[in-house]
Enzyme design. Structure first.
Site, PDB file in Angstrom:
ATOM      1  N   LYS A  27       1.259  -1.384  -0.677  1.00  0.00           N
ATOM      2  CA  LYS A  27       0.034   0.293   0.054  1.00  0.00           C
ATOM      3  C   LYS A  27       1.013   0.794  -0.449  1.00  0.00           C
ATOM      4  O   LYS A  27       1.754   1.277   0.248  1.00  0.00           O
ATOM      5  CB  LYS A  27      -0.731   0.383   1.084  1.00  0.00           C
ATOM      6  CG  LYS A  27      -1.963   0.734   0.990  1.00  0.00           C
ATOM      7  CD  LYS A  27      -3.082   0.353   0.455  1.00  0.00           C
ATOM      8  CE  LYS A  27      -4.231   1.111  -0.041  1.00  0.00           C
ATOM      9  NZ  LYS A  27      -5.825   0.557  -0.480  1.00  0.00           N
ATOM     10  N   ASP A  62      -6.848   4.461  -5.000  1.00  0.00           N
ATOM     11  CA  ASP A  62      -8.043   4.409  -3.899  1.00  0.00           C
ATOM     12  C   ASP A  62      -7.545   5.775  -3.199  1.00  0.00           C
ATOM     13  O   ASP A  62      -8.280   6.389  -4.303  1.00  0.00           O
ATOM     14  CB  ASP A  62      -6.496   3.427  -3.012  1.00  0.00           C
ATOM     15  CG  ASP A  62      -7.397   3.664  -1.218  1.00  0.00           C
ATOM     16  OD1 ASP A  62      -7.929   2.174  -0.673  1.00  0.00           O
ATOM     17  OD2 ASP A  62      -7.562   4.451   0.144  1.00  0.00           O
TER      18      ASP A  62
HETATM   19  P1  NDP Z   1     -13.150   8.085  -3.186  1.00  0.00           P
HETATM   20  O1  NDP Z   1     -11.801   8.989  -3.035  1.00  0.00           O
HETATM   21  O2  NDP Z   1     -13.400   7.472  -4.930  1.00  0.00           O
HETATM   22  O3  NDP Z   1     -14.312   7.959  -2.232  1.00  0.00           O
HETATM   23  C1  NDP Z   1     -14.611   8.174  -1.209  1.00  0.00           C
HETATM   24  C2  NDP Z   1     -15.522   8.576  -0.040  1.00  0.00           C
HETATM   25  O4  NDP Z   1     -15.271   8.508   0.967  1.00  0.00           O
HETATM   26  C3  NDP Z   1     -16.124   9.820  -0.901  1.00  0.00           C
HETATM   27  O5  NDP Z   1     -17.575   9.854  -1.351  1.00  0.00           O
HETATM   28  C4  NDP Z   1     -15.970  10.865   0.611  1.00  0.00           C
HETATM   29  O6  NDP Z   1     -16.091  12.090   1.152  1.00  0.00           O
HETATM   30  C5  NDP Z   1     -15.598   9.633   1.490  1.00  0.00           C
HETATM   31  N1  NDP Z   1     -15.561  10.551   2.744  1.00  0.00           N
HETATM   32  C6  NDP Z   1     -13.905  10.641   2.782  1.00  0.00           C
HETATM   33  N2  NDP Z   1     -13.593  10.981   3.816  1.00  0.00           N
HETATM   34  C7  NDP Z   1     -14.383  10.902   4.835  1.00  0.00           C
HETATM   35  C8  NDP Z   1     -14.910  10.858   5.462  1.00  0.00           C
HETATM   36  N3  NDP Z   1     -13.941  11.656   7.031  1.00  0.00           N
HETATM   37  N4  NDP Z   1     -16.656  10.937   6.774  1.00  0.00           N
HETATM   38  C9  NDP Z   1     -16.859  10.496   5.656  1.00  0.00           C
HETATM   39  N5  NDP Z   1     -17.129  10.448   4.492  1.00  0.00           N
HETATM   40  C10 NDP Z   1     -15.763  10.389   3.854  1.00  0.00           C
HETATM   41  O7  NDP Z   1     -12.475   6.233  -2.368  1.00  0.00           O
HETATM   42  P2  NDP Z   1     -12.816   4.870  -2.924  1.00  0.00           P
HETATM   43  O8  NDP Z   1     -14.284   4.949  -2.897  1.00  0.00           O
HETATM   44  O9  NDP Z   1     -11.924   4.602  -3.335  1.00  0.00           O
HETATM   45  O10 NDP Z   1     -13.001   4.446  -1.456  1.00  0.00           O
HETATM   46  C11 NDP Z   1     -13.783   3.816  -0.686  1.00  0.00           C
HETATM   47  C12 NDP Z   1     -13.129   3.504   0.593  1.00  0.00           C
HETATM   48  O11 NDP Z   1     -12.816   1.952  -0.555  1.00  0.00           O
HETATM   49  C13 NDP Z   1     -11.663   3.639   1.434  1.00  0.00           C
HETATM   50  O12 NDP Z   1     -11.503   3.499   2.161  1.00  0.00           O
HETATM   51  C14 NDP Z   1     -10.653   2.612   0.496  1.00  0.00           C
HETATM   52  O13 NDP Z   1      -9.665   2.336   0.920  1.00  0.00           O
HETATM   53  C15 NDP Z   1     -11.486   1.506   0.158  1.00  0.00           C
HETATM   54  N6  NDP Z   1     -11.556   0.719  -0.967  1.00  0.00           N
HETATM   55  C16 NDP Z   1     -11.313   1.091  -2.148  1.00  0.00           C
HETATM   56  C17 NDP Z   1     -10.801   0.265  -3.448  1.00  0.00           C
HETATM   57  C18 NDP Z   1     -10.904   0.432  -4.576  1.00  0.00           C
HETATM   58  O14 NDP Z   1     -11.113  -0.448  -6.249  1.00  0.00           O
HETATM   59  N7  NDP Z   1     -10.754   1.783  -4.600  1.00  0.00           N
HETATM   60  C19 NDP Z   1     -10.910  -1.061  -2.933  1.00  0.00           C
HETATM   61  C20 NDP Z   1     -10.723  -1.726  -1.976  1.00  0.00           C
HETATM   62  C21 NDP Z   1     -10.737  -0.918  -1.008  1.00  0.00           C
HETATM   63  P3  NDP Z   1     -15.380  13.724   0.378  1.00  0.00           P
HETATM   64  O15 NDP Z   1     -15.487  14.123  -1.429  1.00  0.00           O
HETATM   65  O16 NDP Z   1     -16.518  14.809   0.322  1.00  0.00           O
HETATM   66  O17 NDP Z   1     -14.080  12.706   0.899  1.00  0.00           O
END
Ligand code: NDP
Length: 447
Positions: free
Chosen positions: A128, A168
């Site tokens: 990571k 990510d």
């Molecule tokens: P993105 O950056 O696409 O989206 C993240 C989302 O989470 C946004 O809507 C963001 O809102 C919100 N968010 C971030 N911080 C907070 C917070 N403190 N409270 C509430 N909402 C929050 O990321 P991903 O969708 O790719 O990833 C999301 C999760 O999934 C992470 O934990 C990642 O590690 C995990 N993951 C992702 C994978 C992937 O393929 N992308 C694979 C496996 C796991 P805002 O715009 O306001 O920041």
């Protein structure tokens, strides 16, 4: 050396060796609680001190990322790659660009990735990385310059058989493209060194959708095993990024009713449910126009609950898909009081230990992210395979493979986590993920 390993003793040593890394401690403790009793029953792992070795990353690389902003001022960020474990394949895991990135967060993510990647049954090790760079509010040109500088430091540590990063939080297809372009420029090689690439230069169909789709598939398997199904059930989804929106899409396709999505400022609550048409509007709003959810209320005839998380709304199912520790014990109580029967994690470690305890005590089905969100990395591994054989599989092929992998992960969890009255999915995922990596480490001797 004949006494049993205890969780307290093991954790005290780990905390002493890795002070001030609370996220890493939390992730290791969750694994230690289910794996240590198993190790005590299987002395070969204890004698070889496999868990102690597995909790120490193979290598931690840290570097300076200097770049110039649009005003011509010099900016400096911290960049990292944690190469956690390559016992069963090249290091594999995403890059996160977010202000909250530090070594503790990346070590927790890399450690979790070891088990997740093992569960996919594909030949991928765990890593990571990322930087404390916040892409929000930056221009495209600033993001490009940052990515180029980041890759200039990283390229010598990665390669198609060494370490293959992906996206990510904060790293989507645009950032992967800038990173890949710079890798190619530095090495003169067109090779499968990153996944999540655009389709034009080696990307795989459904990689973008895979984590969210996989999470919904996992929930469906978990419900099926307990005699239920997603069809007709209401669902709370948190987040509105890649994982959340595609998880919502698959829930809708499976006949569920998605009531919410959220961001770090609040929750969009759509009492009649988000249908496919509304989801397309949401994707456009978030992915193409990069707007906040608060701007979507008119469009959806819905409420935006400023500063609130989704968990107080009555619903059958919950899918935390935003970030770590977003669903606390208090939130879990709200879900339980409102009749929620199952929780499946799309994000990594979104539920706190208190929330997980409450799910356990109240027989709420609970799927840990290392099992339920493994679909993304699984399709990344399929992207590597397609690059190796210089072929592209169809969308239908890939979705069938993804569905099969999620079913298989579910079966492994049931096999190792079934204690007759219920399935302990944490125990099942941890033990199944552990065995494959541990056996490879045993086979290599002391390295
Ligand atoms: P993105 O950056 O696409 O989206 C993240 C989302 O989470 C946004 O809507 C963001 O809102 C919100 N968010 C971030 N911080 C907070 C917070 N403190 N409270 C509430 N909402 C929050 O990321 P991903 O969708 O790719 O990833 C999301 C999760 O999934 C992470 O934990 C990642 O590690 C995990 N993951 C992702 C994978 C992937 O393929 N992308 C694979 C496996 C796991 P805002 O715009 O306001 O920041």
């Amino acid at each position: 050396m004949n006494e049993d390993l205890t969780i307290e003793h093991f954790m005290a040593g780990l905390i002493k060796r890795n002070p001030n890394e609370s996220e890493f401690h939390q992730a290791v403790k969750e694994v230690a609680e289910s794996v240590i009793p198993f190790i005590n029953q299987n002395p070969k792992y204890k004698k070889a001190r496999i868990l102690e070795r597995m909790t120490e990353p193979d290598k931690v690389i840290s570097f300076r990322v200097a770049w110039e902003d649009d005003q011509g001022d010099i900016q400096i960020n911290k960049g990292y790659r944690v190469q956690f474990n390559n016992s069963i394949g090249p290091y594999k895991g995403g890059l996160r660009f977010d202000h909250s990135v530090n070594l503790s967060v990346l070590k927790f993510l890399g450690f979790e990735q070891t088990f997740k990647n093992s569960l996919t049954t594909l030949p991928i090790g765990a890593g990571k990385g990322g930087a404390d760079f916040n892409p929000k509010g930056k221009s495209d040109r600033e993001i490009m310059r940052f990515c180029q500088s980041f890759m200039t430091q990283l390229y010598q540590h990665i390669g198609p058989n060494t370490d293959v990063p992906a996206g990510d939080i904060g790293v989507g297809s645009k950032e992967i493209s800038y990173l890949f372009g710079q890798y190619k420029r530095l090495t003169h090689q067109f090779e499968s060194v990153l996944t999540g690439k655009a389709l034009e230069f080696g990307g795989s169909l459904i990689r973008t959708e895979a984590t969210g789709y996989g999470n919904a598939y996992f929930m469906e398997e978990m419900l099926k095993h307990a005699g239920h199904s997603i069809k007709g059930k209401s669902a709370l989804v948190s987040g509105s990024g890649n994982v959340a929106l595609h998880c919502a899409e698959k829930i809708i396709q499976l006949g569920g009713k998605v009531l919410t999505v959220s961001d770090s400022s609040g929750t969009l609550y759509v009492p009649d449910g988000i249908d496919q048409e509304k989801l397309m509007l949401l994707k456009d709003l978030k992915i193409n126009r990069k707007q906040r959810l608060s701007g979507a209320t008119e469009l959806f005839k819905s409420k935006y609950l400023e500063g609130q998380k989704p968990w107080s709304i009555k619903s059958d199912l919950a899918f935390p898909c935003a970030t770590q520790n977003e669903l606390t014990g208090t939130d879990a109580k709200l879900l339980f009081n409102n009749g929620c029967i199952a929780v499946s994690e799309g994000a990594n470690m979104p539920c706190t230990p208190e929330a997980i305890e409450l799910f356990k005590d109240n027989n709420i089905l609970y799927a840990p992210g290392k099992a339920s969100n493994a679909g993304g990395v699984a399709v990344s591994a399929l992207e590597m395979s397609q690059n190796s054989i210089r072929m592209s599989w169809t969308e239908q092929d890939l979705e069938e493979k993804l569905h099969g992998i999620m079913k298989n992960i579910h079966n492994q969890c049931v096999h190792h986590g079934d204690d007759k009255s219920r399935v302990d999915y944490i125990k099942g995922a941890n033990i199944a993920g552990f065995i494959k990596v541990a056996d490879a480490m045993l086979a290599y001797g002391v390295v």
